[in-house]
Motif scaffolding. Structure first.
Motif, short mmCIF file in Angstrom:
data_model
loop_
_atom_site.label_atom_id
_atom_site.label_comp_id
_atom_site.label_asym_id
_atom_site.label_seq_id
_atom_site.Cartn_x
_atom_site.Cartn_y
_atom_site.Cartn_z
N ASN A 42 0.87 -1.17 0.00
CA ASN A 42 0.00 0.00 0.00
C ASN A 42 0.91 1.22 0.00
OD1 ASN A 42 -1.78 2.11 0.42
ND2 ASN A 42 -3.00 1.03 1.96
N GLU A 43 1.08 1.81 -1.17
CA GLU A 43 1.98 2.96 -1.34
C GLU A 43 1.17 4.23 -1.03
OE1 GLU A 43 3.58 6.14 -2.54
OE2 GLU A 43 2.93 5.40 -4.50
N PHE A 44 0.82 4.35 0.23
CA PHE A 44 -0.02 5.40 0.79
C PHE A 44 0.53 6.78 0.41
CE2 PHE A 44 -0.97 7.95 4.68
CZ PHE A 44 -2.35 7.90 4.62
N SER A 45 -0.34 7.67 -0.14
CA SER A 45 0.11 8.97 -0.64
C SER A 45 -0.92 10.05 -0.39
CB SER A 45 0.39 8.88 -2.15
OG SER A 45 1.39 7.94 -2.43
N ASP A 46 -0.50 11.30 -0.60
CA ASP A 46 -1.37 12.47 -0.45
C ASP A 46 -1.76 12.96 -1.85
OD1 ASP A 46 -2.48 14.99 -0.07
OD2 ASP A 46 -1.04 15.60 1.45
N HIS A 47 -2.93 12.51 -2.32
CA HIS A 47 -3.30 12.78 -3.71
C HIS A 47 -3.78 14.21 -3.93
CE1 HIS A 47 -3.78 8.34 -3.15
NE2 HIS A 47 -2.97 8.38 -4.18
N VAL A 48 -4.33 14.86 -2.90
CA VAL A 48 -4.75 16.25 -3.05
C VAL A 48 -3.54 17.14 -3.27
CG1 VAL A 48 -5.85 18.21 -1.91
CG2 VAL A 48 -6.87 15.93 -1.74
N THR A 49 -2.48 16.91 -2.49
CA THR A 49 -1.25 17.69 -2.68
C THR A 49 -0.69 17.48 -4.07
OG1 THR A 49 -0.67 17.72 -0.33
CG2 THR A 49 1.15 17.92 -1.90
N GLU A 50 -0.66 16.23 -4.53
CA GLU A 50 -0.11 15.93 -5.86
C GLU A 50 -0.93 16.61 -6.95
OE1 GLU A 50 0.53 12.12 -8.85
OE2 GLU A 50 -0.06 11.79 -6.77
N ARG A 51 -2.25 16.65 -6.80
CA ARG A 51 -3.11 17.23 -7.84
C ARG A 51 -2.95 18.75 -7.94
NH1 ARG A 51 -7.47 13.94 -9.64
NH2 ARG A 51 -6.56 11.86 -9.91
N GLN A 52 -2.45 19.41 -6.89
CA GLN A 52 -2.25 20.85 -6.96
C GLN A 52 -1.27 21.22 -8.08
OE1 GLN A 52 -1.00 21.82 -2.94
NE2 GLN A 52 -3.04 22.55 -2.43
N ASN A 53 -0.22 20.40 -8.18
CA ASN A 53 0.80 20.61 -9.21
C ASN A 53 1.65 19.36 -9.26
OD1 ASN A 53 3.46 21.44 -10.40
ND2 ASN A 53 2.46 23.44 -10.49
N TYR A 54 1.94 18.85 -10.44
CA TYR A 54 2.68 17.60 -10.52
C TYR A 54 4.08 17.71 -9.92
CZ TYR A 54 5.52 19.15 -14.53
OH TYR A 54 6.41 19.82 -15.34
N LEU A 55 4.59 18.94 -9.78
CA LEU A 55 5.89 19.11 -9.14
C LEU A 55 5.82 18.87 -7.63
CD1 LEU A 55 7.27 22.19 -11.10
CD2 LEU A 55 7.87 19.79 -11.40
N TYR A 56 4.61 18.77 -7.10
CA TYR A 56 4.44 18.41 -5.69
C TYR A 56 4.43 16.89 -5.48
CZ TYR A 56 3.27 23.12 -3.99
OH TYR A 56 3.31 24.44 -3.61
N LEU A 57 4.66 16.12 -6.54
CA LEU A 57 4.67 14.66 -6.41
C LEU A 57 5.62 14.22 -5.30
CD1 LEU A 57 3.86 11.80 -7.55
CD2 LEU A 57 5.99 11.94 -8.86
N ALA A 58 6.82 14.81 -5.27
CA ALA A 58 7.82 14.40 -4.28
C ALA A 58 7.29 14.60 -2.86
CB ALA A 58 9.11 15.19 -4.48
N HIS A 59 6.62 15.73 -2.61
CA HIS A 59 6.03 15.97 -1.29
C HIS A 59 4.95 14.95 -0.96
CE1 HIS A 59 7.82 19.88 -0.22
NE2 HIS A 59 7.77 20.17 -1.51
N SER A 60 4.12 14.62 -1.95
CA SER A 60 2.97 13.75 -1.71
C SER A 60 3.38 12.33 -1.36
CB SER A 60 2.07 13.73 -2.95
OG SER A 60 2.62 12.96 -4.00
N LYS A 61 4.59 11.94 -1.73
CA LYS A 61 5.04 10.57 -1.52
C LYS A 61 5.74 10.35 -0.19
CE LYS A 61 3.65 8.94 -5.48
NZ LYS A 61 2.50 8.01 -5.52
N LEU A 62 6.10 11.41 0.50
CA LEU A 62 6.83 11.28 1.77
C LEU A 62 5.87 10.94 2.90
CD1 LEU A 62 9.35 14.25 1.36
CD2 LEU A 62 9.83 11.80 1.15
N ARG A 63 5.39 9.71 2.88
CA ARG A 63 4.41 9.22 3.82
C ARG A 63 4.77 7.80 4.24
NH1 ARG A 63 3.59 13.86 3.03
NH2 ARG A 63 1.63 14.92 2.58
N THR A 64 4.10 7.29 5.24
CA THR A 64 4.27 5.89 5.60
C THR A 64 3.72 5.00 4.50
OG1 THR A 64 2.18 5.95 6.81
CG2 THR A 64 4.20 6.30 8.09
N CYS A 65 4.05 3.71 4.56
CA CYS A 65 3.53 2.75 3.61
C CYS A 65 3.54 1.38 4.29
CB CYS A 65 4.36 2.72 2.33
SG CYS A 65 6.07 2.19 2.57
N ALA A 66 2.88 0.41 3.68
CA ALA A 66 2.83 -0.94 4.23
C ALA A 66 3.18 -1.94 3.14
CB ALA A 66 1.45 -1.23 4.81
#
Length: 333
Positions: free
Chosen positions: A193-217
């Motif tokens: 489960n590559e848990f991510s922040d999709h709202v942040t990513e949708r603001q701008n694709y350059l925020y992808l890196a920020h959206s991925k810095l989350r926990t995962c399982a």
């Protein structure tokens, strides 16, 4: 072979082989990382090394899962030596979605309106399945964190309070250990489960890196050996015990625009990713998200992901936690 890591009745970490409804404990190793290093040193496969260490003790599998005693299937004793990464824009989705995507790509290419993301996806469609032993199109790549961000099956996926969203990404994960000579060794595959922040990513694709810095399982199981090309699973969201969203998802090379070999090459071609002894957990991407269907997960919701060929489902609740850091929190020395 299906391998897990677990805590035994005394609380020690053990490695087990799943045999139907029981788990046979291995002797002489306290982690799959140690088992892999022993196999590399002996010049044996992971399966053969495990077979030489099969012990007499067995435990019922279901209670281990129920009691939260099953850990993720691969970790490094020092979490800083576990690199968690992934690749995106790798999956074609359903046949209907695939046809629609091809038509959209063709239309946008003719109109000159391809976005950067769609252009990268097109590169994968056109060149992501090269002949074995050759390099194909380079995929999108991202960094998630080190071993500290990986939570065990059943444990909460912690979303920081500054996050705008916390949503599941059901994926196939490759599990690797780097040998003493710098050669990456694939131990097998697991659910993730590559848990991510999709709202942040949708603001701008350059925020992808920020959206991925989350926990995962990852897990519960590590499956050794080759995978079927066509893997079909189910991703669901439970709220107060009831399923509020459920959808099938496709993975495996038959449903991807990149071969696994090509994705592995573009990850391990960097020398920094071939440091002896390191562990790599690499997510291969997805085409199915509850967020894409307008669903927003809430604290306490449980994400559940399953693919029959990869064993027991992976289930984790969502938890929102304080970030523990505020503006101005850096001190000058």
């Amino acid at each position: 072979m299906r391998l897990i890591q677990l805590r035994d009745d005394g609380g020690d970490i053990r490695v087990g082989v799943i045999e139907g409804e029981v788990v046979r404990l291995l002797d002489g190793v306290d982690s799959i990382w140690a088992l892999a290093n022993a196999a590399i040193a002996a010049g044996r496969s992971l399966d053969d090394e495990a077979a030489t260490r099969a012990g007499a003790t067995t435990l019922a599998y279901a209670p281990l899962l129920r009691e939260g005693r099953v850990l993720g299937p691969l970790h490094h004793p020092d979490p800083a030596h576990c690199l968690v990464t992934g690749t995106g824009l790798t999956h074609l989705g359903s046949a209907a979605a695939r046809d629609a995507m091809h038509q959209k790509l063709q239309q946008q290419a003719e109109e000159g309106t391809l976005t950067d993301s769609m252009r990268m996806f097109q590169w994968g469609v056109e060149g992501g399945m090269p002949a074995p032993g050759t390099a194909g199109a380079q995929p999108e790549w991202f960094y998630k964190g080190d071993g500290q961000i990986v939570v065990p099956p059943g444990a909460p996926l912690r979303s920081p309070d500054f996050a705008l969203d916390g949503g599941e990404e059901p994926e196939l994960v490759g599990l690797y250990v780097i040998g003493p000579d710098g050669t990456p060794h694939r131990l097998g595959y697991a659910l993730g489960n590559e848990f991510s922040d999709h709202v942040t990513e949708r603001q701008n694709y350059l925020y992808l890196a920020h959206s991925k810095l989350r926990t995962c399982a990852v897990g519960p199981e590590l499956r050794t050996g080759p995978l079927p090309a066509d893997l079909r699973g189910t991703s669901r969201l439970r709220r107060d015990g009831a399923v509020v969203w459920e959808k099938p998802f496709l993975t495996g090379e038959a449903n991807m625009c990149h071969s696994l070999e090509n994705l592995e090459y573009h990850h391990f071609k960097y020398a920094a990713h071939r440091r002896p002894g390191d562990v790599h957990l690499h997510f291969f991407g997805t085409a199915t998200l509850s967020f894409a269907d307008g669903v927003r997960a809430q604290p306490g919701d449980v994400f559940e992901i399953e693919i029959a060929e990869l064993g027991a489902p992976l289930a984790n609740p969502l938890q929102v936690v304080p970030a523990g850091f505020a503006p101005g929190g850096v001190r000058a020395l």
